[in-house]
Write an enzyme that holds these catalytic residues in place. Structure first.
Site, PDB file in Angstrom:
ATOM      1  N   ARG A 102      26.716 -37.377  72.622  1.00 35.32           N
ATOM      2  CA  ARG A 102      27.749 -36.218  72.671  1.00 35.32           C
ATOM      3  C   ARG A 102      26.895 -34.693  72.598  1.00 35.32           C
ATOM      4  O   ARG A 102      27.135 -33.815  73.294  1.00 35.32           O
ATOM      5  CB  ARG A 102      28.651 -36.145  71.301  1.00 35.32           C
ATOM      6  CG  ARG A 102      29.822 -37.195  71.504  1.00 35.32           C
ATOM      7  CD  ARG A 102      30.735 -37.072  70.547  1.00 35.32           C
ATOM      8  NE  ARG A 102      30.194 -37.056  69.047  1.00 35.32           N
ATOM      9  CZ  ARG A 102      30.159 -37.983  68.218  1.00 35.32           C
ATOM     10  NH1 ARG A 102      30.239 -39.208  68.840  1.00 35.32           N
ATOM     11  NH2 ARG A 102      29.812 -37.844  67.066  1.00 35.32           N
ATOM     12  N   HIS A 137      23.785 -45.483  52.729  1.00 35.07           N
ATOM     13  CA  HIS A 137      22.388 -44.895  52.398  1.00 35.07           C
ATOM     14  C   HIS A 137      21.788 -46.078  51.849  1.00 35.07           C
ATOM     15  O   HIS A 137      22.443 -47.297  52.028  1.00 35.07           O
ATOM     16  CB  HIS A 137      22.433 -43.874  51.151  1.00 35.07           C
ATOM     17  CG  HIS A 137      22.702 -42.530  51.388  1.00 35.07           C
ATOM     18  ND1 HIS A 137      21.573 -41.957  52.229  1.00 35.07           N
ATOM     19  CD2 HIS A 137      23.489 -41.689  51.165  1.00 35.07           C
ATOM     20  CE1 HIS A 137      21.883 -40.832  52.219  1.00 35.07           C
ATOM     21  NE2 HIS A 137      23.057 -40.600  51.840  1.00 35.07           N
ATOM     22  N   ASP A 167      15.195 -48.142  53.520  1.00 33.48           N
ATOM     23  CA  ASP A 167      14.799 -47.036  54.396  1.00 33.48           C
ATOM     24  C   ASP A 167      13.314 -47.199  54.997  1.00 33.48           C
ATOM     25  O   ASP A 167      13.275 -46.908  56.116  1.00 33.48           O
ATOM     26  CB  ASP A 167      14.857 -45.662  53.426  1.00 33.48           C
ATOM     27  CG  ASP A 167      16.263 -44.984  53.492  1.00 33.48           C
ATOM     28  OD1 ASP A 167      17.071 -45.614  53.979  1.00 33.48           O
ATOM     29  OD2 ASP A 167      16.175 -43.966  52.585  1.00 33.48           O
TER      30      ASP A 167
END
Length: 384
Positions: A102, A137, A167
């Site tokens: 986008r 998360h 992560d």
């Protein structure tokens, strides 16, 4: 690589590789830091007032060895980022699926400018699947993989391992492996590709050995009951008299017997493989460790193969004799921080610069990457 020639010693094996990092937080910046530590020229594209760790950016060492420019994609459009992508080897972004498209900087737009580009996408859920568009998360990603459920005592809630397992281990490191493998392919064929690095995929992959053990009946599907999850009394942690802790990893028999000997508990040698005695073993070992301080026990095990080590805090770790001898931590710009890893014999790595502050390298990047539009837009905003 964009820049030909042999990597310069002292700058790392990725010298000459150009990386564009579309700024985010968490695993994307860490992956880009690792590439920068290895010598790549990483340009972080920050946006005005963009994401950060909530600390002074001068202390965000995940942005060390990088340079930063500021681009407001929503205002200025994609051209400046596409100019950078046209001259890059690797691009890393950590948006939700569809956002880069986008904004006009998705894979199709970038590959139209640079077919050799390796386009690395870092997300928690991946580019497809029912959860792909949802927020998350580290803790939620590792929860559904079965990994979080393995960590902790059997009668207590799962223990959150900071954001290291998801992560950084399941995310950043897999992204780096992926983009470097794709870069090897691009160098050989001239064709770039998209690397879809999802934390859920990487975290599941990290547990490959345990899934094999589970299938073979060598692992129970509940935490705190197995050889490597704290269920074993000679693989875990124990409190000392001063409220500190020691870590024990005396798995093999010879290490186990040395461990017991240093504790003066030789009579427990037969309990090594006798699960019916593990409760007794744990109680007696715990009682012994509570009789002295952490440092006193560290001295007892010094020079042995008992596989015992003190559990240190973040501030204590840099002073451990072994880590100090290896230079595992360094001081740069007044910040004690981990040194680059791993190490290379021919192309050693260094921390060349401190954390990149947003927008401070615009002129240098415009010149070095031959992207004059970076300066043109800045001058327009300044009224020049």
């Amino acid at each position: 690589m964009t820049t030909a020639g042999t990597p310069t010693p002292g700058h790392g094996p990725l010298t000459g590789v150009r990386v564009v990092e579309l700024a985010g937080i968490g695993p994307g910046p860490f992956a880009a830091m690792l590439l920068a530590d290895l010598g790549a020229d990483v340009v972080r594209v920050d946006r005005p007032g963009g994401p950060g760790l909530g600390i002074d950016p001068a202390y965000d060492i995940t942005n060390r060895n990088k340079r930063s420019v500021v681009v407001d994609l929503k205002v200025d459009g994609p051209d400046r980022v596409l100019d950078l992508a046209a001259r890059a080897d690797i691009l890393i972004e950590g948006y939700r699926p569809g956002v880069a498209e986008r904004l006009g900087v998705g894979p199709e737009a970038c590959h139209a400018r640079n077919p050799r580009l390796v386009y690395g996408r870092m997300t928690g859920w991946g580019q497809d699947g029912p959860l792909a568009p949802r927020a998350g998360h580290d803790v939620t990603y590792i929860a559904v993989t079965g990994t979080l459920g393995m960590i902790g005592a059997p009668d207590e809630p799962p223990v959150v391992p900071a954001n290291l397992v998801g992560d950084y281990a399941g995310g950043s490191l897999y992204l780096v492996v992926g983009v470097l493998a794709a870069l090897h392919h691009a160098c050989a064929t001239g064709t770039g590709q998209v690397v879809d690095a999802a934390i859920v995929d990487g975290t599941v992959h990290l547990a490959s050995m345990i899934h094999g053990m589970l299938a073979a009946g060598g692992w129970q599907d509940r935490r705190g009951t197995n050889l490597l999850d704290g269920g074993c009394p000679y693989y875990g942690t124990y409190e000392t008299s001063d409220g500190q802790y020691l870590a024990v990893g005396a798995l093999e028999r010879q290490f186990y017997e040395e461990f017991l000997h240093r504790l003066d508990l030789d009579d427990l040698a037969p309990a090594h493989k006798d699960w019916t005695r593990w409760g007794e073993l744990r109680e007696r070992v715990a009682e012994r460790f509570r009789s002295r301080t952490r440092d006193e026990w560290t001295a007892v095990f010094e020079g042995s193969d008992a596989c015992v080590a003190p559990v240190l805090s973040l501030r204590e770790a840099p002073h451990h004799p072994h880590l100090a001898a290896r230079g595992t931590f360094i001081d740069q710009g007044g910040i004690t921080q981990p040194a680059p890893a791993p190490r290379f014999s021919a192309t050693p790595t260094t921390v060349r610069t401190g954390p990149a502050l947003p927008g401070t390298a615009t002129e240098d990047v415009a010149r070095d990457w031959d992207v004059p539009r970076l300066l043109a837009d800045d001058r327009r905003k300044d009224g020049d």
